[in-house]
Design a protein around this motif. Structure first.
Motif, PDB file in Angstrom:
ATOM      1  N   GLN A  80     -16.643  -2.621  -5.840  1.00  0.00           N
ATOM      2  CA  GLN A  80     -17.191  -0.753  -5.366  1.00  0.00           C
ATOM      3  C   GLN A  80     -17.025  -1.528  -3.700  1.00  0.00           C
ATOM      4  N   ASP A  81     -17.557  -2.622  -3.089  1.00  0.00           N
ATOM      5  CA  ASP A  81     -17.637  -3.331  -2.221  1.00  0.00           C
ATOM      6  C   ASP A  81     -17.157  -4.260  -1.948  1.00  0.00           C
ATOM      7  N   GLY A  82     -16.993  -3.952   0.031  1.00  0.00           N
ATOM      8  CA  GLY A  82     -15.833  -5.984  -0.276  1.00  0.00           C
ATOM      9  C   GLY A  82     -16.068  -5.410   1.382  1.00  0.00           C
ATOM     10  N   ALA A  83     -15.645  -6.972   1.691  1.00  0.00           N
ATOM     11  CA  ALA A  83     -14.962  -6.994   3.139  1.00  0.00           C
ATOM     12  C   ALA A  83     -14.043  -8.184   3.498  1.00  0.00           C
ATOM     13  N   GLY A  84     -13.165  -7.592   4.418  1.00  0.00           N
ATOM     14  CA  GLY A  84     -11.709  -8.728   4.592  1.00  0.00           C
ATOM     15  C   GLY A  84     -10.566  -8.703   5.312  1.00  0.00           C
ATOM     16  N   VAL A  85      -9.791  -8.387   5.982  1.00  0.00           N
ATOM     17  CA  VAL A  85      -9.207  -8.258   6.714  1.00  0.00           C
ATOM     18  C   VAL A  85      -7.783  -7.247   6.007  1.00  0.00           C
ATOM     19  N   VAL A  86      -7.232  -5.927   6.966  1.00  0.00           N
ATOM     20  CA  VAL A  86      -6.486  -5.129   6.641  1.00  0.00           C
ATOM     21  C   VAL A  86      -4.740  -5.915   6.491  1.00  0.00           C
ATOM     22  N   PRO A 122       0.748  -1.049  -0.040  1.00  0.00           N
ATOM     23  CA  PRO A 122      -0.358  -0.082  -0.063  1.00  0.00           C
ATOM     24  C   PRO A 122       0.901   1.013   0.285  1.00  0.00           C
ATOM     25  N   GLY A 123       0.394   2.361  -0.856  1.00  0.00           N
ATOM     26  CA  GLY A 123       0.755   3.123  -0.809  1.00  0.00           C
ATOM     27  C   GLY A 123       1.342   4.300   0.668  1.00  0.00           C
ATOM     28  N   PRO A 124       0.860   5.777   0.366  1.00  0.00           N
ATOM     29  CA  PRO A 124       1.425   6.934   1.058  1.00  0.00           C
ATOM     30  C   PRO A 124      -1.144   6.665   1.772  1.00  0.00           C
ATOM     31  N   GLY A 125      -1.368   6.417   2.971  1.00  0.00           N
ATOM     32  CA  GLY A 125      -2.684   7.064   3.568  1.00  0.00           C
ATOM     33  C   GLY A 125      -4.174   5.871   2.660  1.00  0.00           C
ATOM     34  N   GLU A 126      -2.705   4.431   2.475  1.00  0.00           N
ATOM     35  CA  GLU A 126      -3.582   3.065   1.126  1.00  0.00           C
ATOM     36  C   GLU A 126      -3.186   2.548   3.086  1.00  0.00           C
ATOM     37  N   VAL A 127      -4.362   1.146   2.634  1.00  0.00           N
ATOM     38  CA  VAL A 127      -4.292   0.109   2.944  1.00  0.00           C
ATOM     39  C   VAL A 127      -4.429  -1.246   2.441  1.00  0.00           C
ATOM     40  N   ARG A 128      -4.074  -2.254   2.943  1.00  0.00           N
ATOM     41  CA  ARG A 128      -4.159  -3.184   1.696  1.00  0.00           C
ATOM     42  C   ARG A 128      -5.181  -4.384   2.116  1.00  0.00           C
ATOM     43  N   ALA A 171      -7.504   4.333   3.463  1.00  0.00           N
ATOM     44  CA  ALA A 171      -7.542   4.142   4.434  1.00  0.00           C
ATOM     45  C   ALA A 171      -8.802   4.671   5.184  1.00  0.00           C
ATOM     46  N   ARG A 172      -9.703   5.705   3.963  1.00  0.00           N
ATOM     47  CA  ARG A 172     -10.736   6.679   4.688  1.00  0.00           C
ATOM     48  C   ARG A 172     -11.733   5.487   4.369  1.00  0.00           C
ATOM     49  N   GLN A 173     -11.785   4.264   3.526  1.00  0.00           N
ATOM     50  CA  GLN A 173     -12.632   3.699   2.527  1.00  0.00           C
ATOM     51  C   GLN A 173     -12.927   2.325   3.109  1.00  0.00           C
ATOM     52  N   VAL A 174     -12.186   2.513   5.109  1.00  0.00           N
ATOM     53  CA  VAL A 174     -11.847   1.190   4.854  1.00  0.00           C
ATOM     54  C   VAL A 174     -13.244   1.420   6.510  1.00  0.00           C
ATOM     55  N   VAL A 175     -13.911   0.746   6.949  1.00  0.00           N
ATOM     56  CA  VAL A 175     -14.381   0.947   8.607  1.00  0.00           C
ATOM     57  C   VAL A 175     -14.979  -0.769   9.148  1.00  0.00           C
ATOM     58  N   THR A 176     -14.733  -0.748  10.275  1.00  0.00           N
ATOM     59  CA  THR A 176     -13.818  -1.379  11.015  1.00  0.00           C
ATOM     60  C   THR A 176     -15.447  -2.828  10.700  1.00  0.00           C
ATOM     61  N   LEU A 177     -15.431  -4.173  11.078  1.00  0.00           N
ATOM     62  CA  LEU A 177     -16.295  -4.235  10.939  1.00  0.00           C
ATOM     63  C   LEU A 177     -16.725  -5.855  12.331  1.00  0.00           C
ATOM     64  N   PRO A 178     -17.064  -4.974  13.012  1.00  0.00           N
ATOM     65  CA  PRO A 178     -17.900  -6.199  14.572  1.00  0.00           C
ATOM     66  C   PRO A 178     -17.227  -7.696  14.284  1.00  0.00           C
ATOM     67  N   ASP A 179     -17.375  -7.970  15.043  1.00  0.00           N
ATOM     68  CA  ASP A 179     -16.744  -9.716  14.929  1.00  0.00           C
ATOM     69  C   ASP A 179     -17.672  -9.937  14.774  1.00  0.00           C
ATOM     70  N   LEU A 180     -19.343  -9.724  15.240  1.00  0.00           N
ATOM     71  CA  LEU A 180     -20.498 -10.111  15.171  1.00  0.00           C
ATOM     72  C   LEU A 180     -21.135  -9.952  13.631  1.00  0.00           C
ATOM     73  N   GLY A 194       1.285   7.049   7.297  1.00  0.00           N
ATOM     74  CA  GLY A 194       0.204   7.972   7.875  1.00  0.00           C
ATOM     75  C   GLY A 194      -0.396   7.188   7.933  1.00  0.00           C
ATOM     76  N   VAL A 195      -0.941   6.438   7.887  1.00  0.00           N
ATOM     77  CA  VAL A 195      -2.170   4.773   8.099  1.00  0.00           C
ATOM     78  C   VAL A 195      -1.215   4.733   9.704  1.00  0.00           C
ATOM     79  N   GLU A 196      -3.027   4.572  10.688  1.00  0.00           N
ATOM     80  CA  GLU A 196      -2.494   3.554  12.442  1.00  0.00           C
ATOM     81  C   GLU A 196      -2.048   2.443  11.797  1.00  0.00           C
ATOM     82  N   ALA A 197      -0.992   2.050  12.318  1.00  0.00           N
ATOM     83  CA  ALA A 197      -0.659   0.569  12.656  1.00  0.00           C
ATOM     84  C   ALA A 197      -1.888  -0.433  13.141  1.00  0.00           C
ATOM     85  N   ALA A 198      -2.729   0.415  13.906  1.00  0.00           N
ATOM     86  CA  ALA A 198      -3.371  -0.664  14.673  1.00  0.00           C
ATOM     87  C   ALA A 198      -4.728  -0.953  14.048  1.00  0.00           C
TER      88      ALA A 198
END
Length: 357
Positions: A80-86, A41-47, A124-133, A92-96
Motif C-alpha cells: 500500500q505504501d511506498g516512496a520514489g520518483v514520478v 499511466p492512464g488518465p489521472g494516473e502517474v507512474r 495521482a491523488r495518492q502521491v504526495v510530494t516528499l521534500p528533499d529533507l 489530466g495530470v500536471e506535468a510538473a
C-alpha cells in the motif's frame, strides 16, 4: 524515463521491469518475482519509479486471504505504501509532477498495482510530494500507519479535526502499544500537536522506543497498574485513547477515559470481542470509535495526508531507532521474508528496497 539498468528489452523494444506478485492466496512462499512490461499511466494516473515499499499487516493478511490456494485473478502486486520518483504522468495530470520525489498511500486498495515493484501506476491523488529533507525510508513508512494514527487522534467529540502545533494543547492522549508502527505514528503526531502523551508497552526495550518517539510518560503494563498510573498523571482521565487491543484493554480504557473522551480502535490484537460497562460510560458520554483506514471518510484521509505533509516539513516525523521505529530492510527478491517479518511481529518498520537512493 525507465533506467536501462533496471529493465530488459524485448525484441520489439518493449521495456520490462520486476514486480512481486501472488496469483493465489497463501503464505509468504506464494510471492513471486516476475518480469512484466512497463506500462504507461492512464488518465489521472502517474507512474512512480519505486525506491522503497513499506510492508503493513494488511499486506500479509490480504495475501493469506480466507484460505490457502485460492486463485487471485489478476495476480496482485502487494504494497500500500511506498516512496520514489514520478517518471511519467497520464492525461489530466500536471506535468510538473514528473521528476518529483513522492510518497504513496493506499496504492493497492481495490487495485492490482501495489508498490512492491520497480514501476507502479498510481492515481495521482495518492502521491504526495516528499521534500528533499525526507528520506525514501521515511516516505515509505508514512501511509497506512500515519493516516490511521491521524484518524484515531481526530475522532474525539470535542477535539480537533486537524493536527498541528497547539491543536492538542492541554489534552491527554493514551497510546496503547507505543512501540508499534501506528503507536509510534500516534506518539509523533500527538507530540507535534502539543498533547501530553502516555504510552503503554510490554517490556523495557519497547519502553525505550516509545520514549525516544516522544512519549511523555511510558507505562509497562506487565509491571505496573495502568489505571492507577494514568490517574496519577491525569486525574480527570484521558481525552483520546489510540487502541490496538480493545478486547484486552476494555476495562482499562473504560476506567481512564475522560468526559467526552474517545477510544479509537484500529486493530483487534486483543481479540474480536469487547465487553464494556454501559452505565459507567454513559455519564462521561464516552465514545468507542472503530476504524479501518481503507474505508475511512475520504475527507478525513485528505486532511490526514495534508497534515502529515506539514509535519514532514516541520521535521516532526522521523524514522529509525533514534525515532523509536527501527527499520528492517529486505531486497525485492526477499519480499516473502519481509512479509514473514511483519507477520511474526517485527518491532519497527519493514521496508523492501526496490532501488537505491
Amino acid at each position: 524515463m525507465p533506467d536501462n539498468n533496471d529493465q530488459a528489452d524485448s525484441p520489439r523494444g518493449v521495456a520490462y521491469a520486476r514486480a512481486v506478485e501472488y496469483a493465489k492466496t497463501g503464505g509468504p512462499e506464494v510471492l513471486q518475482v516476475v518480469q512484466g512490461p512497463i506500462r504507461p499511466p492512464g488518465p489521472g494516473e502517474v507512474r512512480v519509479r519505486i525506491h522503497r515499499s513499506g510492508v503493513n499487516p494488511t499486506d500479509w493478511k490480504s495475501r493469506q486471504g480466507d484460505g490457502a490456494g485460492r486463485p487471485v485473478e489478476p495476480a496482485q502486486v502487494p504494497g500500500q505504501d511506498g516512496a520514489g520518483v514520478v517518471d511519467a504522468v497520464g492525461s489530466g495530470v500536471e506535468a510538473a509532477l514528473q521528476g518529483l520525489r513522492v510518497w504513496i498511500w493506499e496504492a493497492a486498495y481495490r487495485r492490482r498495482d501495489g508498490t512492491a515493484q520497480e514501476y507502479a501506476i498510481v492515481p495521482a491523488r495518492q502521491v504526495v510530494t516528499l521534500p528533499d529533507l525526507a528520506s525514501f525510508d521515511l516516505g515509505a513508512s508514512l501511509g497506512i500507519p500515519f493516516i490511521t494514527a491521524h484518524r484515531c487522534l481526530t475522532v474525539t467529540e470535542d477535539g480537533p479535526v486537524r493536527l498541528g502545533p497547539g491543536t492538542l494543547d492541554g489534552r491527554v492522549v493514551l497510546v496503547a502499544g507505543g512501540a508499534g508502527a501506528v503507536g509510534n505514528a500516534a506518539i509523533q503526531l500527538a507530540r507535534w500537536s502539543d498533547a501530553t502523551v502516555i504510552a503503554t508497552v510490554s517490556d523495557p526495550r519497547k519502553a525505550q522506543l516509545a520514549a525516544v518517539a516522544g512519549a511523555d510518560h511510558v507505562i509497562n503494563y506487565r509491571q505496573q497498574d495502568v489505571i492507577s498510573e494514568v490517574r496519577k498523571i491525569s486525574p480527570h482521565g484521558v481525552n483520546t485513547i489510540v487502541e490496538v487491543a480493545s478486547g484486552a484493554n476494555a476495562a482499562i480504557d473504560a476506567a481512564v477515559v475522560a468526559r467526552l473522551g474517545s477510544v479509537a480502535i484500529y486493530s483487534n490484537d486483543g481479540g474480536d470481542q469487547v465487553t464494556l460497562p454501559v452505565r459507567a460510560l454513559m455519564a462521561p458520554n464516552a465514545r468507542w470509535q472503530f476504524m479501518l483506514v481503507y474505508t475511512a471518510p475520504a475527507e478525513a484521509k485528505g486532511i490526514a495526508v495534508d497534515d502529515i505533509a506539514a509535519a514532514i516539513i516541520d521535521g516532526a516525523i522521523r524514522v529509525g531507532g533514534e525515532a523509536g521505529l527501527p527499520l528492517h530492510h529486505f531486497p525485492l527478491d526477499r519480499a516473502g521474508d519481509a512479509h514473514a517479518a511483519v507477520q511474526q511481529g517485527a518491532v519497527g518498520k519493514v521496508l523492501i528496497d526496490v532501488a537505491g537512493d
